[in-house]
Motif scaffolding. Structure first.
Motif, PDB file in Angstrom:
ATOM      1  N   ALA A 181       0.810  -0.881  -0.404  1.00  0.00           N
ATOM      2  CA  ALA A 181       0.135  -0.034   0.337  1.00  0.00           C
ATOM      3  C   ALA A 181       0.946   1.267   0.291  1.00  0.00           C
ATOM      4  CB  ALA A 181      -1.102   0.076   1.461  1.00  0.00           C
ATOM      5  N   GLY A 182       1.777   1.230   0.811  1.00  0.00           N
ATOM      6  CA  GLY A 182       2.600   2.173   0.866  1.00  0.00           C
ATOM      7  C   GLY A 182       3.473   3.026  -0.523  1.00  0.00           C
ATOM      8  N   TYR A 183       3.758   1.774  -1.200  1.00  0.00           N
ATOM      9  CA  TYR A 183       4.539   1.888  -2.843  1.00  0.00           C
ATOM     10  C   TYR A 183       3.373   2.222  -3.580  1.00  0.00           C
ATOM     11  CZ  TYR A 183       7.417   0.489  -6.300  1.00  0.00           C
ATOM     12  OH  TYR A 183       8.597   1.270  -7.557  1.00  0.00           O
ATOM     13  N   LEU A 184       2.528   1.369  -3.668  1.00  0.00           N
ATOM     14  CA  LEU A 184       1.386   2.434  -4.716  1.00  0.00           C
ATOM     15  C   LEU A 184       1.103   3.231  -4.406  1.00  0.00           C
ATOM     16  CD1 LEU A 184      -0.721  -0.957  -5.068  1.00  0.00           C
ATOM     17  CD2 LEU A 184       1.262   0.131  -6.324  1.00  0.00           C
ATOM     18  N   LEU A 185       1.291   4.015  -2.664  1.00  0.00           N
ATOM     19  CA  LEU A 185       0.325   5.610  -2.731  1.00  0.00           C
ATOM     20  C   LEU A 185       1.994   5.979  -3.506  1.00  0.00           C
ATOM     21  CD1 LEU A 185      -0.795   5.408   1.137  1.00  0.00           C
ATOM     22  CD2 LEU A 185      -2.275   6.398  -1.623  1.00  0.00           C
ATOM     23  N   MET A 186       3.161   5.715  -3.474  1.00  0.00           N
ATOM     24  CA  MET A 186       4.250   6.581  -3.525  1.00  0.00           C
ATOM     25  C   MET A 186       4.134   6.723  -4.738  1.00  0.00           C
ATOM     26  SD  MET A 186       5.387   8.104  -1.350  1.00  0.00           S
ATOM     27  CE  MET A 186       6.112   9.038  -1.666  1.00  0.00           C
ATOM     28  N   SER A 187       3.262   5.688  -5.519  1.00  0.00           N
ATOM     29  CA  SER A 187       3.525   5.773  -7.269  1.00  0.00           C
ATOM     30  C   SER A 187       2.526   6.799  -7.383  1.00  0.00           C
ATOM     31  CB  SER A 187       2.695   4.085  -7.659  1.00  0.00           C
ATOM     32  OG  SER A 187       4.254   3.197  -7.291  1.00  0.00           O
ATOM     33  N   ILE A 188       1.239   6.294  -6.897  1.00  0.00           N
ATOM     34  CA  ILE A 188      -0.103   7.519  -7.293  1.00  0.00           C
ATOM     35  C   ILE A 188       0.202   9.048  -7.423  1.00  0.00           C
ATOM     36  CG2 ILE A 188      -1.892   8.380  -6.464  1.00  0.00           C
ATOM     37  CD1 ILE A 188      -3.245   5.346  -5.480  1.00  0.00           C
ATOM     38  N   HIS A 189       0.949   9.284  -5.805  1.00  0.00           N
ATOM     39  CA  HIS A 189       1.685  10.467  -6.004  1.00  0.00           C
ATOM     40  C   HIS A 189       2.979  10.911  -7.183  1.00  0.00           C
ATOM     41  CE1 HIS A 189       3.327  13.934  -4.042  1.00  0.00           C
ATOM     42  NE2 HIS A 189       4.853  13.983  -4.695  1.00  0.00           N
ATOM     43  N   ALA A 190       3.459   9.722  -7.299  1.00  0.00           N
ATOM     44  CA  ALA A 190       4.629  10.385  -8.509  1.00  0.00           C
ATOM     45  C   ALA A 190       3.272  10.382  -9.870  1.00  0.00           C
ATOM     46  CB  ALA A 190       4.885   9.323  -8.987  1.00  0.00           C
ATOM     47  N   PHE A 191       2.286   9.510 -10.066  1.00  0.00           N
ATOM     48  CA  PHE A 191       1.962  10.162 -11.408  1.00  0.00           C
ATOM     49  C   PHE A 191       0.581  11.119 -11.331  1.00  0.00           C
ATOM     50  CE2 PHE A 191       1.825   5.062 -11.151  1.00  0.00           C
ATOM     51  CZ  PHE A 191       2.953   5.694 -11.628  1.00  0.00           C
ATOM     52  N   LEU A 192       0.201  11.472  -9.746  1.00  0.00           N
ATOM     53  CA  LEU A 192      -0.288  12.427 -10.232  1.00  0.00           C
ATOM     54  C   LEU A 192       0.159  14.206 -10.426  1.00  0.00           C
ATOM     55  CD1 LEU A 192      -2.690  12.290  -6.677  1.00  0.00           C
ATOM     56  CD2 LEU A 192      -3.477  12.414  -9.207  1.00  0.00           C
ATOM     57  N   SER A 193       2.009  13.912  -9.782  1.00  0.00           N
ATOM     58  CA  SER A 193       2.949  14.800  -9.900  1.00  0.00           C
ATOM     59  C   SER A 193       3.380  14.965 -12.025  1.00  0.00           C
ATOM     60  CB  SER A 193       4.260  14.463  -9.547  1.00  0.00           C
ATOM     61  OG  SER A 193       4.143  14.501  -7.623  1.00  0.00           O
ATOM     62  N   VAL A 194       3.667  14.405 -11.933  1.00  0.00           N
ATOM     63  CA  VAL A 194       3.156  13.820 -13.371  1.00  0.00           C
ATOM     64  C   VAL A 194       2.192  15.401 -14.375  1.00  0.00           C
ATOM     65  CG1 VAL A 194       3.447  13.438 -15.557  1.00  0.00           C
ATOM     66  CG2 VAL A 194       4.569  12.086 -14.195  1.00  0.00           C
ATOM     67  N   ARG A 195       0.821  15.251 -13.668  1.00  0.00           N
ATOM     68  CA  ARG A 195      -0.534  16.414 -14.259  1.00  0.00           C
ATOM     69  C   ARG A 195      -0.382  16.874 -14.246  1.00  0.00           C
ATOM     70  NH1 ARG A 195      -3.263  18.634 -16.177  1.00  0.00           N
ATOM     71  NH2 ARG A 195      -5.307  18.886 -16.471  1.00  0.00           N
ATOM     72  N   VAL A 196       0.402  17.420 -12.624  1.00  0.00           N
ATOM     73  CA  VAL A 196       0.101  18.871 -12.394  1.00  0.00           C
ATOM     74  C   VAL A 196       1.431  19.700 -12.268  1.00  0.00           C
ATOM     75  CG1 VAL A 196      -1.673  18.291 -10.855  1.00  0.00           C
ATOM     76  CG2 VAL A 196       0.575  18.307  -9.593  1.00  0.00           C
ATOM     77  N   LEU A 197       2.095  18.650 -12.458  1.00  0.00           N
ATOM     78  CA  LEU A 197       3.898  19.370 -11.752  1.00  0.00           C
ATOM     79  C   LEU A 197       4.356  19.181 -13.513  1.00  0.00           C
ATOM     80  CD1 LEU A 197       4.621  19.440  -8.361  1.00  0.00           C
ATOM     81  CD2 LEU A 197       4.044  20.468  -8.990  1.00  0.00           C
ATOM     82  N   GLY A 198       3.927  18.461 -14.185  1.00  0.00           N
ATOM     83  CA  GLY A 198       4.956  17.874 -15.098  1.00  0.00           C
ATOM     84  C   GLY A 198       6.305  17.340 -15.257  1.00  0.00           C
ATOM     85  N   GLU A 199       5.573  16.893 -13.930  1.00  0.00           N
ATOM     86  CA  GLU A 199       7.714  16.532 -12.780  1.00  0.00           C
ATOM     87  C   GLU A 199       7.004  14.764 -12.941  1.00  0.00           C
ATOM     88  OE1 GLU A 199       8.964  20.159 -10.529  1.00  0.00           O
ATOM     89  OE2 GLU A 199       8.494  18.135  -9.486  1.00  0.00           O
ATOM     90  N   LEU A 200       8.009  13.795 -12.735  1.00  0.00           N
ATOM     91  CA  LEU A 200       8.033  12.895 -12.547  1.00  0.00           C
ATOM     92  C   LEU A 200       9.351  11.999 -11.496  1.00  0.00           C
ATOM     93  CD1 LEU A 200       6.924   9.667 -12.489  1.00  0.00           C
ATOM     94  CD2 LEU A 200       8.226   9.049 -14.510  1.00  0.00           C
ATOM     95  N   ARG A 201       8.786  11.819 -10.485  1.00  0.00           N
ATOM     96  CA  ARG A 201      10.175  11.880  -9.773  1.00  0.00           C
ATOM     97  C   ARG A 201      10.490  10.961  -9.770  1.00  0.00           C
ATOM     98  NH1 ARG A 201      13.254  14.522  -5.575  1.00  0.00           N
ATOM     99  NH2 ARG A 201      11.612  16.859  -6.206  1.00  0.00           N
TER     100      ARG A 201
END
Length: 228
Positions: free
Chosen positions: A136-156
């Motif tokens: 769950a922790g890893y998938l939450l961080m993955s969700i954060h990364a995907f959302l950041s691509v949409r709102v920030l244009g960054e893939l961390r």
């Protein structure tokens, strides 16, 4: 025939600040230059998924004999090779398919991670419920990364100077420790040392998700103030 509709593709800023990033990049470039032309990025993606299945099978098999753990260790290496090289090879050969590659790569990442962590939970060393917290922790961080691509244009691709490669190295070390130590007795709350370690990693990832979410939300609130 050209498709009737081509959605606009916004460039993504890849942020990778993990400890082994420079060494790994040199190794990947060296491998990309030497891979036969018949090897395609899609083949490497499939190879990475094979590695994830090897990891899962090794952990499940360790219920019968701990020597199966060596299959998991080999699977982590195979998974790194395929997962790290598929996108690198596409960029090296300048044959990127941004939407297709992004969709396929991260879909496979989600499935592969599920196989890896579920495998740990199906082993005799870690309780499944504890492994699911880490998943769950890893998938939450993955969700954060995907959302950041949409709102920030960054893939961390890394947090706290650690990324997928460091995580694989950590899991290899954990697997070798399982082989050396064997099944442990409970230490606290019915959990053994492996349970406590995997659970702590999962809780750390969940906490990191909350912190990163708050930071990005605060940044976006400044960049997009209320209209009223």
């Amino acid at each position: 025939m050209e498709p009737a509709f081509k959605p606009k593709i916004t460039p993504i800023d890849r942020i990778q600040e993990n400890l082994v990033a420079r060494i790994e990049r040199r190794a990947l470039n060296w491998l990309c230059a030497r891979l036969p032309r018949r090897v395609s990025p899609d083949m490497l993606t499939a190879f990475g998924m094979l590695g994830a299945l090897m990891v899962f099978t090794g952990y499940v098999g360790s219920n019968a004999d701990r020597d199966w753990l060596w299959l998991s260790v080999a699977g982590y290496v195979v998974h790194w090779f395929g997962d790290s090289l598929d996108g690198s090879l596409a960029r090296f050969r300048k044959i990127e398919r941004p939407r297709y590659g992004y969709f396929l790569d991260h879909s496979c990442d989600g499935l592969a991670t599920t196989l890896l962590v579920a495998g740990i939970g199906f082993s005799p060393y870690v309780q499944l419920e504890v492994a699911l917290v880490a998943l769950a922790g890893y998938l939450l961080m993955s969700i954060h990364a995907f959302l950041s691509v949409r709102v920030l244009g960054e893939l961390r691709l890394s947090y706290l100077n650690a990324g997928p490669t460091e995580l694989r190295l950590l899991l290899i070390a954990l697997t070798l420790t399982m082989y050396a130590v064997g099944r442990e007795h409970p230490i606290a709350w019915g959990l053994n040392g492996f349970d406590l370690f995997v659970g702590a990693v999962g809780l750390l990832l969940i906490a990191l998700f909350v912190i990163q979410t708050l930071q990005v939300a605060r940044r976006l609130a400044v960049e997009e103030p209320p209209l009223n």
